[in-house]
Design an enzyme around this catalytic site. Structure first.
Site, PDB file in Angstrom:
ATOM      1  N   ALA A  14       0.762  -1.251   0.000  1.00 21.78           N
ATOM      2  CA  ALA A  14       0.000   0.000   0.000  1.00 21.78           C
ATOM      3  C   ALA A  14       0.796   1.306   0.000  1.00 21.78           C
ATOM      4  O   ALA A  14       0.322   2.308  -0.526  1.00 21.78           O
ATOM      5  CB  ALA A  14      -0.948   0.000   1.191  1.00 21.78           C
ATOM      6  N   ALA A  15       1.966   1.337   0.636  1.00 24.74           N
ATOM      7  CA  ALA A  15       2.657   2.631   0.794  1.00 24.74           C
ATOM      8  C   ALA A  15       3.162   3.154  -0.549  1.00 24.74           C
ATOM      9  O   ALA A  15       3.550   2.361  -1.398  1.00 24.74           O
ATOM     10  CB  ALA A  15       3.828   2.472   1.749  1.00 24.74           C
ATOM     11  N   PRO A  16       3.167   4.451  -0.763  1.00 20.62           N
ATOM     12  CA  PRO A  16       2.782   5.508   0.180  1.00 20.62           C
ATOM     13  C   PRO A  16       1.282   5.700   0.359  1.00 20.62           C
ATOM     14  O   PRO A  16       0.867   6.459   1.221  1.00 20.62           O
ATOM     15  CB  PRO A  16       3.420   6.758  -0.426  1.00 20.62           C
ATOM     16  CG  PRO A  16       3.491   6.464  -1.897  1.00 20.62           C
ATOM     17  CD  PRO A  16       3.720   4.979  -2.018  1.00 20.62           C
ATOM     18  N   LYS A  25      -2.985   4.668  -4.031  1.00 21.09           N
ATOM     19  CA  LYS A  25      -4.076   3.814  -4.530  1.00 21.09           C
ATOM     20  C   LYS A  25      -5.022   3.459  -3.389  1.00 21.09           C
ATOM     21  O   LYS A  25      -6.228   3.311  -3.603  1.00 21.09           O
ATOM     22  CB  LYS A  25      -3.502   2.577  -5.217  1.00 21.09           C
ATOM     23  CG  LYS A  25      -2.726   2.948  -6.477  1.00 21.09           C
ATOM     24  CD  LYS A  25      -2.169   1.765  -7.210  1.00 21.09           C
ATOM     25  CE  LYS A  25      -1.197   2.205  -8.294  1.00 21.09           C
ATOM     26  NZ  LYS A  25       0.084   2.725  -7.774  1.00 21.09           N
ATOM     27  N   ASP A  35       0.013  -4.107  -6.165  1.00 21.59           N
ATOM     28  CA  ASP A  35       0.829  -3.139  -6.916  1.00 21.59           C
ATOM     29  C   ASP A  35       2.253  -3.262  -6.361  1.00 21.59           C
ATOM     30  O   ASP A  35       2.773  -2.346  -5.747  1.00 21.59           O
ATOM     31  CB  ASP A  35       0.237  -1.739  -6.676  1.00 21.59           C
ATOM     32  CG  ASP A  35       0.945  -0.641  -7.445  1.00 21.59           C
ATOM     33  OD1 ASP A  35       1.267  -0.852  -8.619  1.00 21.59           O
ATOM     34  OD2 ASP A  35       1.191   0.427  -6.847  1.00 21.59           O
ATOM     35  N   CYS A  82       4.568  -0.397 -12.509  1.00 24.73           N
ATOM     36  CA  CYS A  82       4.998   0.767 -13.292  1.00 24.73           C
ATOM     37  C   CYS A  82       6.258   0.378 -14.053  1.00 24.73           C
ATOM     38  O   CYS A  82       7.235   1.116 -14.085  1.00 24.73           O
ATOM     39  CB  CYS A  82       5.188   2.003 -12.415  1.00 24.73           C
ATOM     40  SG  CYS A  82       6.285   1.748 -11.019  1.00 24.73           S
TER      41      CYS A  82
HETATM   42  C1  SAM Z   1       4.963   0.082  -5.943  1.00 26.03           C
HETATM   43  S1  SAM Z   1       4.884   0.392  -4.258  1.00 26.03           S
HETATM   44  C2  SAM Z   1       3.184   0.575  -3.961  1.00 26.03           C
HETATM   45  C3  SAM Z   1       2.643   1.938  -4.280  1.00 26.03           C
HETATM   46  C4  SAM Z   1       1.246   2.144  -3.752  1.00 26.03           C
HETATM   47  N1  SAM Z   1       0.334   1.128  -4.241  1.00 26.03           N
HETATM   48  C5  SAM Z   1       0.702   3.517  -4.109  1.00 26.03           C
HETATM   49  O1  SAM Z   1       0.016   3.639  -5.124  1.00 26.03           O
HETATM   50  O2  SAM Z   1       0.965   4.471  -3.395  1.00 26.03           O
HETATM   51  C6  SAM Z   1       5.171  -1.189  -3.584  1.00 26.03           C
HETATM   52  C7  SAM Z   1       5.128  -1.202  -2.078  1.00 26.03           C
HETATM   53  O3  SAM Z   1       4.924  -2.546  -1.667  1.00 26.03           O
HETATM   54  C8  SAM Z   1       5.706  -2.804  -0.538  1.00 26.03           C
HETATM   55  N2  SAM Z   1       5.872  -4.272  -0.502  1.00 26.03           N
HETATM   56  C9  SAM Z   1       6.675  -5.016  -1.283  1.00 26.03           C
HETATM   57  N3  SAM Z   1       6.517  -6.312  -0.984  1.00 26.03           N
HETATM   58  C10 SAM Z   1       5.574  -6.392  -0.033  1.00 26.03           C
HETATM   59  C11 SAM Z   1       4.969  -7.474   0.660  1.00 26.03           C
HETATM   60  N4  SAM Z   1       5.340  -8.721   0.437  1.00 26.03           N
HETATM   61  N5  SAM Z   1       4.020  -7.194   1.572  1.00 26.03           N
HETATM   62  C12 SAM Z   1       3.646  -5.918   1.820  1.00 26.03           C
HETATM   63  N6  SAM Z   1       4.209  -4.853   1.207  1.00 26.03           N
HETATM   64  C13 SAM Z   1       5.156  -5.088   0.282  1.00 26.03           C
HETATM   65  C14 SAM Z   1       6.961  -2.015  -0.781  1.00 26.03           C
HETATM   66  O4  SAM Z   1       7.650  -1.767   0.437  1.00 26.03           O
HETATM   67  C15 SAM Z   1       6.410  -0.741  -1.411  1.00 26.03           C
HETATM   68  O5  SAM Z   1       6.116   0.210  -0.442  1.00 26.03           O
END
Ligand code: SAM
Length: 466
Positions: free
Chosen positions: A229-231, A234, A299, A358
């Site tokens: 989810a971060a930041p 979405k 995502d 992306c």
């Molecule tokens: C592409 S960013 C997401 C952007 C977000 N969806 C937005 O639109 O603001 C991917 C995020 O997923 C987190 N992440 C990666 N693998 C993960 C996992 N197995 N479980 C939870 N979070 C994860 C990363 O730390 C990163 O913050």
């Protein structure tokens, strides 16, 4: 050889901004115009890549007969892309031919670095990068706090002119996304209360697609997961589409980014979100807590190769100079991305999973989707791709051909700087209706079809694209 000097001179004059391509080509003698013009245009298409090759091969330093960069460009163009230099055996031609092997190997390296399999693809990558500068700044109006009409009025009041692109202070409503505004790239926007209090959110247009395609119903009983989810752009978009009803589990495994997520969600007024500092892969799909989850947004981390700034970085990067390192990195990311989709398919009540990146690389997009469709989880749960008719049907840029079957290629969405967005990919898995209660399916389909912006936007996208 004159023909090369003539073409080089046109490129020099273009660099000196002495006219447009068309006007300068018109100054050429008529008898050689067609041939020289073709060389100039073809050379310009590959200019960035050719420049890199010439520099890597030290051509201008080693060969004093090559008197300018433009001359090197046209000659190297013909050597690499036309197969030979169309001139007698003079010293200039010999100077280029001395470096033939090095120039050819540098050309292959540039192609690999930019993810282009053919020369034509390389030209497209360059073209896309020059278009990147045209991408507007997109601002999403957070409907949890403000309406689009209020936002439009506020911008007009502060001196922006709605819908007049000739004016440096213009802005416009996006044709496809209901609550999205667009501004010139250079507009200074963020330093205002509307951004700091969460009424407005900077969010690229393509990055608004996943929440719209997921289309969670605005219903108190709706439970969904935003797995990465971060930041939180979405997540807050999903929350807005759900009208702050139901429940979103927003997972983020990185502690620091989880902090950012919480700040962002509070600012955006997302009251229906429970943020969790958790690795999605560590969740138990059969946990009672997730028993009513019907929609999942995935995502995950990706190469980021679609993001315009990072695209430049990718081209210039020395750390990825070897194709092996590049391929290994993509393979690692793809394995992780696939794992995330397969895990999402295990949640018992889930009917819809949206997977987005992306990235511009098929390895992280169509190939991951293809592997997910062939996975044991897909076989067990019955997940397949939602058809094009339900996934932004009028958006004309679809999947890269040759990886998925034709219907599935059409079912996935790609975005590119040519669409005035970052490079992006969206796919949507659904579980066939037969395996679910009618109640749940109806809610899901209604939620998707009624996603704001899709219906009105769909028609205009088709009109625009045709
Ligand atoms: C592409 S960013 C997401 C952007 C977000 N969806 C937005 O639109 O603001 C991917 C995020 O997923 C987190 N992440 C990666 N693998 C993960 C996992 N197995 N479980 C939870 N979070 C994860 C990363 O730390 C990163 O913050």
């Amino acid at each position: 050889m004159n023909f090369y000097f003539e073409a080089a001179k046109i490129i020099d004059r273009l660099n000196a901004k002495q006219g447009s391509v068309k006007s300068l080509l018109n100054t050429l003698p008529e008898k050689s115009r067609k041939r020289t013009a073709a060389l100039v245009i073809e050379t310009l298409k590959y200019k960035r890549a050719l420049e890199q090759v010439i520099s890597a091969a030290n051509l201008l330093k080693d060969e004093k007969k090559i008197t300018s960069q433009s001359l090197a460009l046209v000659l190297v163009h013909d050597l690499l892309l036309s197969g030979s230099i169309q001139a007698g055996d003079g010293p200039v031609k010999q100077a280029i031919l001395r470096h033939k092997t090095r120039l050819r190997s540098e050309w292959q390296r540039v192609k690999i670095k930019r993810g282009a399999k053919t020369d034509a693809e390389l030209a497209q990558v360059d073209d896309v990068q020059s278009q990147a500068a045209q991408i507007p700044r997109y601002v999403r109006v957070n409907s949890l706090k403000w309406s689009i009409d209020e936002a439009v009025m506020a911008f007009q009041k502060s001196g922006f002119d709605l819908g007049n692109p000739r004016d440096g202070r213009y802005f416009a409503r996006d044709a496809h996304i209901e609550n999205l505004l667009l501004f010139p790239r250079q507009a200074q926007l963020t330093d205002t209360p509307e951004f700091s209090d969460g009424r407005l959110i900077i969010q690229d247009k393509a990055s608004c697609f996943p929440a719209i395609v997921l289309g969670p119903p605005a219903h108190p009983g709706c439970v969904i997961i935003d797995a990465t989810a971060a930041p939180g752009n979405k997540t807050s978009h999903l929350s807005a589409l759900m009208g702050n009803q139901g429940k979103i589990f927003a997972l983020e495994r990185d502690r620091k980014r989880y902090g950012t997520l919480k700040t962002m969600l509070a600012r955006a007024g997302c009251g229906n979100v429970e943020a969790l500092n958790l690795d999605f892969l560590s969740t138990n799909p059969n946990d009672e807590k997730y028993a009513r989850v019907t929609h999942i947004l995935l995502d995950p981390s990706c190469s980021g190769s679609g993001i315009v700034n990072r695209m430049d970085h990718l081209v210039e990067s020395e750390s990825e100079s070897s194709s092996v390192a590049h391929a290994e990195r993509l393979a690692k990311l793809a394995a992780f991305q696939l794992q995330m989709i397969r895990h999402a398919m295990k949640f018992p009540a889930v009917v819809k999973i949206v997977y987005s990146t992306c990235s511009i690389h098929p390895e992280e997009n169509e190939q991951v989707v293809s592997a997910a469709l062939r996975s044991t989880e897909a076989a067990a749960s019955g997940f397949r791709l939602a058809p094009r008719t339900t996934v932004l049907p009028a958006w004309s840029r679809r999947g890269k051909p040759g990886i998925l079957c034709d219907a599935d290629t059409a079912a996935v969405v790609r975005c590119s700087p040519e669409d005035l967005t970052n490079g992006f990919f969206v796919s949507c898995f659904i579980r066939p209706f037969g395996t679910l209660s009618d109640m749940r399916v109806e809610t899901t389909v209604a939620g998707h079809d009624n996603a704001p912006g899709l219906q009105s936007g769909a028609t205009s996208a088709e009109e625009e694209d045709t």
